[in-house]
Design a protein around this motif. Structure first.
Motif, PDB file in Angstrom:
ATOM      1  N   UNK A  42      20.883  60.226  -7.842  1.00 27.98           N
ATOM      2  CA  UNK A  42      19.590  60.410  -8.501  1.00 27.98           C
ATOM      3  C   UNK A  42      19.138  59.069  -9.054  1.00 27.98           C
ATOM      4  N   UNK A  43      18.005  58.583  -8.571  1.00 23.46           N
ATOM      5  CA  UNK A  43      17.468  57.294  -9.008  1.00 23.46           C
ATOM      6  C   UNK A  43      16.316  57.533  -9.976  1.00 23.46           C
ATOM      7  N   UNK A  44      16.450  56.968 -11.158  1.00 25.78           N
ATOM      8  CA  UNK A  44      15.412  57.085 -12.185  1.00 25.78           C
ATOM      9  C   UNK A  44      14.741  55.729 -12.320  1.00 25.78           C
ATOM     10  N   UNK A  45      13.426  55.712 -12.178  1.00 22.04           N
ATOM     11  CA  UNK A  45      12.662  54.467 -12.307  1.00 22.04           C
ATOM     12  C   UNK A  45      11.943  54.485 -13.646  1.00 22.04           C
ATOM     13  N   UNK A  46      12.135  53.409 -14.414  1.00 21.29           N
ATOM     14  CA  UNK A  46      11.478  53.298 -15.711  1.00 21.29           C
ATOM     15  C   UNK A  46      10.388  52.239 -15.651  1.00 21.29           C
ATOM     16  N   UNK A  47       9.288  52.460 -16.381  1.00 23.46           N
ATOM     17  CA  UNK A  47       8.174  51.492 -16.346  1.00 23.46           C
ATOM     18  C   UNK A  47       8.603  50.149 -16.944  1.00 23.46           C
ATOM     19  N   UNK A  55      15.781  60.756   1.627  1.00 22.41           N
ATOM     20  CA  UNK A  55      15.217  60.793   0.285  1.00 22.41           C
ATOM     21  C   UNK A  55      14.854  62.238  -0.042  1.00 22.41           C
ATOM     22  N   UNK A  56      15.139  62.661  -1.269  1.00 16.20           N
ATOM     23  CA  UNK A  56      14.791  64.016  -1.670  1.00 16.20           C
ATOM     24  C   UNK A  56      14.172  64.002  -3.073  1.00 16.20           C
ATOM     25  N   UNK A  57      12.876  64.280  -3.160  1.00 15.48           N
ATOM     26  CA  UNK A  57      12.238  64.428  -4.452  1.00 15.48           C
ATOM     27  C   UNK A  57      12.614  65.784  -5.031  1.00 15.48           C
ATOM     28  N   UNK A  58      12.615  65.870  -6.342  1.00 15.38           N
ATOM     29  CA  UNK A  58      13.024  67.093  -7.035  1.00 15.38           C
ATOM     30  C   UNK A  58      12.215  68.294  -6.553  1.00 15.38           C
ATOM     31  N   UNK A  59      12.917  69.343  -6.174  1.00 15.44           N
ATOM     32  CA  UNK A  59      12.260  70.564  -5.739  1.00 15.44           C
ATOM     33  C   UNK A  59      11.709  70.527  -4.333  1.00 15.44           C
ATOM     34  N   UNK A  80      11.327  57.433  -7.593  1.00 19.27           N
ATOM     35  CA  UNK A  80      12.223  58.291  -8.370  1.00 19.27           C
ATOM     36  C   UNK A  80      12.530  59.530  -7.540  1.00 19.27           C
ATOM     37  N   UNK A  81      13.795  59.682  -7.166  1.00 15.05           N
ATOM     38  CA  UNK A  81      14.206  60.749  -6.251  1.00 15.05           C
ATOM     39  C   UNK A  81      15.721  60.694  -6.137  1.00 15.05           C
ATOM     40  N   UNK A  82      16.271  61.631  -5.384  1.00 18.20           N
ATOM     41  CA  UNK A  82      17.682  61.550  -5.014  1.00 18.20           C
ATOM     42  C   UNK A  82      17.774  60.961  -3.625  1.00 18.20           C
ATOM     43  N   UNK A  83      18.811  60.153  -3.409  1.00 14.81           N
ATOM     44  CA  UNK A  83      19.028  59.506  -2.115  1.00 14.81           C
ATOM     45  C   UNK A  83      20.360  59.990  -1.570  1.00 14.81           C
ATOM     46  N   UNK A  84      20.292  60.584  -0.388  1.00 14.43           N
ATOM     47  CA  UNK A  84      21.446  61.246   0.217  1.00 14.43           C
ATOM     48  C   UNK A  84      21.979  60.431   1.376  1.00 14.43           C
ATOM     49  N   UNK A 112      27.249  57.022  -6.167  1.00 15.08           N
ATOM     50  CA  UNK A 112      27.098  57.183  -7.617  1.00 15.08           C
ATOM     51  C   UNK A 112      26.204  58.383  -7.908  1.00 15.08           C
ATOM     52  N   UNK A 113      26.479  59.062  -9.003  1.00 14.07           N
ATOM     53  CA  UNK A 113      25.725  60.268  -9.343  1.00 14.07           C
ATOM     54  C   UNK A 113      24.299  59.943  -9.751  1.00 14.07           C
ATOM     55  N   UNK A 114      24.157  58.878 -10.534  1.00 10.43           N
ATOM     56  CA  UNK A 114      22.842  58.547 -11.075  1.00 10.43           C
ATOM     57  C   UNK A 114      22.726  57.047 -11.290  1.00 10.43           C
ATOM     58  N   UNK A 115      21.514  56.513 -11.061  1.00  7.37           N
ATOM     59  CA  UNK A 115      21.240  55.100 -11.322  1.00  7.37           C
ATOM     60  C   UNK A 115      19.862  54.997 -11.971  1.00  7.37           C
ATOM     61  N   UNK A 116      19.693  53.972 -12.768  1.00  9.44           N
ATOM     62  CA  UNK A 116      18.411  53.716 -13.413  1.00  9.44           C
ATOM     63  C   UNK A 116      17.963  52.304 -13.072  1.00  9.44           C
TER      64      UNK A 116
END
Lengths: 113, 109
Positions: free
Chosen positions: B104-109, B36-40, B83-87, B7-11
């Motif tokens: 891309x995994x987005x973690x919300x509080x 795991x790859x953090x942005x940048x 919060x990172x991308x998982x390859x 999947x492209x993105x998950x929250x």
């Protein structure tokens, strides 16, 4: 400090210019790799080297060349840069063997105008 | 051709559990990696599976079914730093790594 380093960190280059991206590792790994990473695509292998003195072509080798004169260094050369080579380039290394994890350098962000 | 699907993105919510799936069609199979790859930043190793089953490593677990061409990465007790991308990457018959585009995994509080 053990690891893998790349230089430069980022570069803006005019189309048609020649550019060499440097990669050095001090882990004595036999295998080294060059990848490019573009938005929305997975890492794509450009060239690899299983041991010093040998190199091989990956998935997207056109426009790139490499050399492996010794264990530590694996430079990537763009002979005549084109805008489609704008990307983030990662160098990686690993012990020999398919089960061995690859260790990545910090990357080089290259923009070709 | 060879194909890795993620999947492209998950929250997900902090403290929860998330499962990131990976399906593959490759010429041969000699193992599957999760990075795991953090942005940048550069990718960093998380897990390696070559036999069917579940491998657990702290808050992270990875599962493989070779007959189904399927793997998942399970992250428990999610933290904001996850919060990172998982390859997902598969070792093919030529012992080359074939990489998925990443989730891309987005973690919300």
């Amino acid at each position: 400090i053990a690891g893998i380093t790349q230089a430069p960190t980022s570069q803006i280059l005019a189309a048609g210019r020649r550019m060499t991206l440097r990669c050095t590792q001090d882990m004595r790994h036999n295998a080294m790799y060059w990848y490019r990473q573009d938005l929305g695509l997975g890492l794509r292998l450009i060239h690899y080297s299983n041991t010093a003195g040998t190199t091989g072509k990956g998935e997207v080798p056109d426009g790139y060349s490499v050399s492996r004169a010794n264990t530590d260094d694996f430079p990537l050369t763009l002979a005549s840069a084109v805008p489609s080579q704008t990307s983030v380039y990662f160098c990686a290394s690993s012990d020999s063997g398919s089960s061995n994890e690859q260790f990545f350098g910090p990357g080089t962000r290259l923009t070709v105008l | 051709g060879q194909n890795i699907d993620q999947p492209t993105e998950m929250t997900a919510t902090e403290g929860a559990i998330v499962q990131i799936n990976c399906t593959y069609q490759t010429s041969g199979f000699n193992g599957l990696f999760w990075y795991q790859q953090h942005a940048g930043e550069a990718p960093t190793f998380l897990s390696y599976n070559v036999l069917d089953g579940l491998e657990e490593k702290g808050r992270f677990s990875s599962f493989l079914s070779r007959s189904k061409g399927y793997s998942y990465l399970l992250l428990k007790e999610l933290q904001m730093k996850d919060s990172a991308s998982y390859l997902c990457a598969v070792v093919d018959s030529n012992y080359q790594l074939i990489w998925g585009a990443g989730t891309k995994l987005i973690i919300k509080p």
